[in-house]
Design a protein around this motif. Structure first.
Motif, PDB file in Angstrom:
ATOM      1  N   THR A 375       0.706  -1.440  -0.017  1.00 54.26           N
ATOM      2  CA  THR A 375      -0.033   0.047   0.157  1.00 54.26           C
ATOM      3  C   THR A 375       0.982   1.522  -0.193  1.00 54.26           C
ATOM      4  OG1 THR A 375      -0.172  -0.012   2.525  1.00 54.26           O
ATOM      5  CG2 THR A 375      -1.794  -1.041   1.413  1.00 54.26           C
ATOM      6  N   HIS A 376       2.055   1.221  -0.196  1.00 51.71           N
ATOM      7  CA  HIS A 376       2.749   2.205  -0.245  1.00 51.71           C
ATOM      8  C   HIS A 376       2.573   3.220  -1.244  1.00 51.71           C
ATOM      9  CE1 HIS A 376       6.354   4.883   0.572  1.00 51.71           C
ATOM     10  NE2 HIS A 376       6.852   4.895  -0.826  1.00 51.71           N
ATOM     11  N   GLU A 400       0.060  -4.168   5.497  1.00 49.83           N
ATOM     12  CA  GLU A 400       0.288  -3.043   6.302  1.00 49.83           C
ATOM     13  C   GLU A 400      -0.416  -1.831   5.571  1.00 49.83           C
ATOM     14  OE1 GLU A 400       4.357  -2.892   7.137  1.00 49.83           O
ATOM     15  OE2 GLU A 400       4.232  -4.313   8.910  1.00 49.83           O
ATOM     16  N   LEU A 401      -0.973  -0.993   6.357  1.00 50.63           N
ATOM     17  CA  LEU A 401      -1.373   0.402   5.862  1.00 50.63           C
ATOM     18  C   LEU A 401      -0.884   1.404   6.890  1.00 50.63           C
ATOM     19  CD1 LEU A 401      -3.140   2.177   3.907  1.00 50.63           C
ATOM     20  CD2 LEU A 401      -5.102   1.785   5.510  1.00 50.63           C
ATOM     21  N   ASP A 402      -0.229   2.436   6.414  1.00 47.49           N
ATOM     22  CA  ASP A 402       0.202   3.501   7.431  1.00 47.49           C
ATOM     23  C   ASP A 402      -1.048   4.157   8.088  1.00 47.49           C
ATOM     24  OD1 ASP A 402       2.953   2.793   6.527  1.00 47.49           O
ATOM     25  OD2 ASP A 402       2.921   4.529   5.125  1.00 47.49           O
ATOM     26  N   SER A 403      -0.621   4.556   9.135  1.00 45.30           N
ATOM     27  CA  SER A 403      -1.779   5.062  10.069  1.00 45.30           C
ATOM     28  C   SER A 403      -1.746   6.826   9.683  1.00 45.30           C
ATOM     29  CB  SER A 403      -1.281   5.220  11.516  1.00 45.30           C
ATOM     30  OG  SER A 403      -0.202   5.740  11.703  1.00 45.30           O
ATOM     31  N   ASP A 404      -1.054   7.259   8.575  1.00 44.21           N
ATOM     32  CA  ASP A 404      -1.211   8.584   8.139  1.00 44.21           C
ATOM     33  C   ASP A 404      -2.469   8.849   7.469  1.00 44.21           C
ATOM     34  OD1 ASP A 404       0.128  11.129   7.216  1.00 44.21           O
ATOM     35  OD2 ASP A 404      -0.649  10.165   5.362  1.00 44.21           O
ATOM     36  N   LYS A 407      -2.912   9.066   3.777  1.00 44.37           N
ATOM     37  CA  LYS A 407      -2.807   7.785   3.239  1.00 44.37           C
ATOM     38  C   LYS A 407      -4.094   6.843   3.235  1.00 44.37           C
ATOM     39  CE  LYS A 407       0.285   6.068   1.427  1.00 44.37           C
ATOM     40  NZ  LYS A 407       1.472   5.339   2.088  1.00 44.37           N
ATOM     41  N   SER A 451      -5.617   1.667  11.316  1.00 43.08           N
ATOM     42  CA  SER A 451      -5.704   2.174  10.295  1.00 43.08           C
ATOM     43  C   SER A 451      -6.549   1.336   9.281  1.00 43.08           C
ATOM     44  CB  SER A 451      -4.319   2.264   9.546  1.00 43.08           C
ATOM     45  OG  SER A 451      -3.480   1.230   9.395  1.00 43.08           O
TER      46      SER A 451
END
Length: 508
Positions: A375-376, A400-404, A407, A451
């Motif tokens: 997911t980058h 994985e998925l950033d918590s930003d 994003k 996230s």
């Protein structure tokens, strides 16, 4: 007595209709067990039909035991109050011959132990003594199906007295305290008692796994089963003996990539031998990497409706390979490819943008999809729009998925165009604490992190800012970059947050 009827039948005609066995059976099949028991007392004609239905499917062994004398719950399970009873064996035989299906369960579907239906350890030995003393007569002579869930070694072996030469369907599920040694013993014992007409055989352990010796028994056990249609043995290596029946519809087995086996050749033999295969689940073991070429023979299995491949390392098809799969598997309803990985290395994941290729290539029949995604780099929604019209479950495993927030918001815009409304991704924070279960089975999924869970709620509830704010421990104003985020995904048209209605969604 019936004096008149609205249908114009002669008096007593309605009574006569209910003495036609075929019609009576259709009527009684709509009744519950208490009503069937009452129907069995109505008249002699109804007695046999009602008793057949009442005893056809038993969810416990207790009714069978109670035929011979009073039983009660003892410390180690259900047992007779005064030892093995002499009982009325003629009466006993008249009832047990009606049993077609038996369930035994001392564990719930998640492995929690409860002993409400557990037999005392001495009961099966007494049954076996009865069978031996009656010239080999079967305890349940007409039994067709047994579903056996057990938690202890002695319980696993309790299944033997209830088998017969007419058994067609046997499903064994063991839980945490059943040892590998007990599994070896039961597989060896079953080799000598299962008839060749068995069509369904499941042996699914939870917790301890069978030893290598168990595989030595599995081959000779399966090979004579010429009518086998459904075989699920997830911790046993797939072998040509499993592929012998050309009518096999469902198969679950293992493939050890470090054993020296040629996985491509094995799967090629499977595709050639089992053209009717509809449901396939493979548990790949070992640290060796595999690519699409290994499983390409399965392209020939054109009738597949479910394909589930458990693999702990990277296994990421290219767009061309995705299109090849989509063209071949037009009947596919569920697809899972290695979503629960040991190592969450984003660089090894399939770019999330390739979901577009799956949506373009696969039939609208696809309802469940499980993948590991990277997911980058989250792209804008496809133009022209593409979607999964009938998808009900999408599972991203340990992805994985950033918590930003930006994003997560971008992922929302991309996925909201691909997925049907109200469908959000499910994930797991760890690989395979229950690999014996498909990721699509209830209870097999874990917690994927804040996230992913926020994104899932946004997709399933149709809301954004209020839910997105929950990524912060303390609610606060959205950062400037999120306020300026293009929620249209570049289309220029604002997304309909009402879900098609006239009012905004409301968060309590």
């Amino acid at each position: 007595m019936i004096e008149s009827t609205h249908s114009g039948l002669e008096p007593r005609a309605a009574h006569r209709v209910l003495f036609i066995i075929e019609i009576l059976m259709q009527v009684l099949r709509n009744l519950g067990k208490p009503e069937l028991a009452a129907a069995a007392l109505t008249c002699r004609t109804w007695t046999d039909v009602a008793l057949d239905m009442l005893w056809e499917e038993l969810e416990s062994v207790c009714p069978i035991m109670a035929l011979l004398g009073p039983i009660s719950k003892h410390e180690n399970g259900w047992d007779w109050d005064s030892g093995f009873p002499s009982g009325d064996w003629t009466r006993f035989s008249s009832y047990v011959k009606r049993v077609r299906s038996l369930s035994y369960c001392s564990a719930d579907e998640n492995g929690g132990i409860f002993f409400s239906g557990q037999m005392s350890s001495g009961v099966p030995a007494r049954w076996l003594h009865y069978v031996a003393s009656h010239s080999g007569q079967y305890l349940l002579p007409q039994i067709r199906k047994i579903d056996w869930n057990c938690c202890e070694d002695n319980e696993l072996e309790m299944i033997l007295p209830f088998l017969s030469s007419k058994i067609k369907d046997i499903r064994i599920r063991t839980w945490w305290d059943v040892s590998p040694t007990a599994m070896d013993r039961i597989l060896k014992a079953l080799r000598g008692v299962l008839p060749s007409g068995v069509r369904v055989f499941h042996f699914i352990p939870h917790g301890f796994r069978p030893t290598e010796g168990a595989s030595e028994h599995m081959g000779p056990l399966i090979e004579p089963l010429n009518e086998l249609q459904d075989l699920r043995v997830p911790y046993h290596l797939m072998a040509p003996a499993m592929f012998k029946p050309s009518q096999l519809r469902a198969l679950e087995g293992g493939c050890d990539l470090e054993s020296g086996i040629n996985a491509n050749a094995l799967l090629s033999q499977l595709a050639d031998t089992c053209p009717l295969l509809e449901d396939l689940r493979i548990m790949f073991w070992g640290g060796s990497n595999i690519d699409f070429s290994v499983i390409r023979p399965l392209i020939r299995c054109s009738k597949l409706r479910s394909l589930d491949m458990e693999y702990e390392r990277a296994f990421d098809p290219s767009p061309a390979e995705i299109r090849e799969m989509g063209r071949a598997w037009r009947e596919l309803e569920a697809l899972h490819i290695a979503s629960r990985r040991v190592y969450n290395d984003p660089a090894l994941g399939m770019p999330v943008g390739l979901l577009v290729a799956f949506a373009e290539s696969f039939s609208p029949k696809l309802r469940k999809l499980g993948l590991y995604v990277y997911t980058h780099d989250i792209p804008a929604p496809p133009d022209p729009p593409v979607s999964f019209p009938n998808l009900e479950v999408i599972y991203f495993g340990t992805s994985e998925l950033d918590s930003d927030k930006a994003k997560v918001a971008k992922a929302f815009v991309f996925l909201s165009g691909l997925l049907p409304k109200k469908v959000g991704p499910t994930t797991s924070h760890r690989w395979s604490w229950e690999t014996e279960r498909s990721v699509f089975d209830p209870g097999s999924r874990g917690w994927g992190g804040d996230s992913w869970n926020v994104l899932s709620r946004m997709l399933s509830q149709g809301e954004t800012a209020d839910i997105l704010a929950e990524l912060d421990p303390v609610p606060q104003a959205l950062p400037r970059d999120l306020e300026e985020f293009d929620w249209t995904g570049g289309s220029g048209e604002e997304f309909d947050w009402t879900g098609g209605g006239d009012e905004e969604f409301v968060v309590d």
